[in-house]
Design a protein around this motif. Structure first.
Motif, PDB file in Angstrom:
ATOM      1  N   ARG A  34     -33.495   3.252 -20.866  1.00 12.96           N
ATOM      2  CA  ARG A  34     -34.243   4.324 -20.208  1.00 12.96           C
ATOM      3  C   ARG A  34     -34.550   5.471 -21.172  1.00 12.96           C
ATOM      4  O   ARG A  34     -35.658   6.025 -21.168  1.00 12.96           O
ATOM      5  N   ILE A  35     -33.565   5.817 -21.991  1.00  8.07           N
ATOM      6  CA  ILE A  35     -33.764   6.917 -22.939  1.00  8.07           C
ATOM      7  C   ILE A  35     -34.837   6.578 -23.960  1.00  8.07           C
ATOM      8  O   ILE A  35     -35.733   7.386 -24.241  1.00  8.07           O
ATOM      9  N   VAL A  46     -35.394  14.414 -21.638  1.00  9.00           N
ATOM     10  CA  VAL A  46     -34.470  13.352 -21.232  1.00  9.00           C
ATOM     11  C   VAL A  46     -33.073  13.959 -21.150  1.00  9.00           C
ATOM     12  O   VAL A  46     -32.673  14.718 -22.040  1.00  9.00           O
ATOM     13  N   LEU A  48     -28.978  13.102 -20.644  1.00 11.56           N
ATOM     14  CA  LEU A  48     -27.858  12.157 -20.590  1.00 11.56           C
ATOM     15  C   LEU A  48     -26.565  12.941 -20.416  1.00 11.56           C
ATOM     16  O   LEU A  48     -26.252  13.810 -21.228  1.00 11.56           O
ATOM     17  N   VAL A  63     -29.774   5.671 -30.489  1.00 13.63           N
ATOM     18  CA  VAL A  63     -31.147   6.163 -30.352  1.00 13.63           C
ATOM     19  C   VAL A  63     -31.714   6.519 -31.716  1.00 13.63           C
ATOM     20  O   VAL A  63     -32.833   6.127 -32.070  1.00 13.63           O
ATOM     21  N   PHE A 161     -34.244  15.689 -26.009  1.00  9.75           N
ATOM     22  CA  PHE A 161     -33.174  14.810 -25.542  1.00  9.75           C
ATOM     23  C   PHE A 161     -31.892  15.629 -25.478  1.00  9.75           C
ATOM     24  O   PHE A 161     -31.313  15.976 -26.501  1.00  9.75           O
ATOM     25  N   VAL A 163     -27.955  16.117 -24.284  1.00  8.98           N
ATOM     26  CA  VAL A 163     -26.761  15.309 -24.044  1.00  8.98           C
ATOM     27  C   VAL A 163     -25.584  16.240 -23.795  1.00  8.98           C
ATOM     28  O   VAL A 163     -25.404  17.223 -24.537  1.00  8.98           O
ATOM     29  N   TYR A 186     -29.676  10.260 -16.754  1.00  5.41           N
ATOM     30  CA  TYR A 186     -28.703   9.171 -16.652  1.00  5.41           C
ATOM     31  C   TYR A 186     -27.307   9.748 -16.827  1.00  5.41           C
ATOM     32  O   TYR A 186     -27.068  10.567 -17.719  1.00  5.41           O
TER      33      TYR A 186
END
Length: 261
Positions: A34-35, A46, A48, A63, A161, A163, A186
């Motif tokens: 998905r990422i 995104v 996570l 990634v 992204f 995290v 996610y």
């Protein structure tokens, strides 16, 4: 100390995120898929999240490994404990761009120009921020939103992204305009028992094992006492391998695992 005894070529349970040892559970594989879909299709932001030690940083490394330097300009920020005045300067530094002093507006324009030049060259800008829950200054989230707003011919300037630990989800929700730009979310959970066993066997194999080392009962016990946390699993297995070599046992059983606590 135990490598030769167990016939290993390297230590299989180090807590450093080595992509070679990455275990593709269904959950981690789904997260990675998905990422990468969101990043390669320039989907904005995104997110996570996951508990401490559940493999977030390992996914970040996978990634990075998957994105070619020819197509992607990557910047990775770890432990973002800086002020809003320092944020854009740090982003520029991680991109290898001009970091000479300037106001936030000047740095923003410099970041924009740098990003647009990459897009014109056919390179996509990706900004990854690990441990993003550590961001304290709300203005940093606003700067992220402004970067996400920039476009060149309907193509976003940057893919973001983020995290972090579970509280990051609540932090992002406090900024609706940024939250609305999150295209993929996610959350990583800890391993179930089957994944714990498969994880241990996988890492032993990558470390050079050619035979059984842990008994099935020992694997079940490790799953129970680690609660499926990869970092805890690594610690228990590492000490068990040491304890087993000291005791000169042929296999690591429940007794050795308990002695390793």
């Amino acid at each position: 100390m135990y490598l030769e005894y167990w016939g290993l070529t390297e230590k299989p349970f180090e807590n450093t995120p080595d992509p070679k040892f990455f275990y593709s559970s269904q959950m981690h594989t789904e997260a990675l898929t998905r990422i990468l879909y969101a990043i390669t299709n320039n989907k904005g932001c995104v997110l996570l999240t996951g508990e401490y030690g559940c493999g977030k940083t390992a996914i970040v490394r996978k990634v990075v490994e998957a994105l070619s330097e020819e197509k992607y300009e990557l910047a990775l920020l770890n432990y973002p404990i800086f002020s809003s005045a320092e944020f854009l300067g740090e982003v520029l530094f991680q991109y290898g761009a001009d970091t000479s002093p300037g106001s936030k507006l000047e740095l923003f324009h410099r970041m924009s120009a740098f990003g647009f030049e990459n897009l014109k060259k056919g390179k996509q800008n990706v900004l990854m921020i690990d441990e993003a829950q550590l961001i304290e200054d709300s203005d940093i989230f606003e700067q992220m939103r402004l970067l996400l707003n920039l476009q060149l011919e309907d193509q976003g300037l940057i893919t973001l992204f983020l995290v972090g630990q579970p509280e990051l989800r609540e932090r992002i929700m406090m900024y609706p305009q940024l939250d609305q730009r999150v295209s993929v979310r996610y959350h990583l959970h800890y391993f179930a028992q089957d994944d714990v066993m498969a994880y241990i066997i996988h890492r032993l194999r990558i470390g050079g094992a050619t035979r059984e080392i842990f008994t099935p009962d020992a694997l079940t016990l490790i799953s129970k006492i680690s609660h499926g946390v990869p970092r805890r699993i690594n610690n228990i297995c590492d000490v068990s391998l040491l304890e087993g070599s000291i005791s000169r046992v042929p296999l690591i059983d429940e007794t050795i695992v308990r002695k390793s606590q």
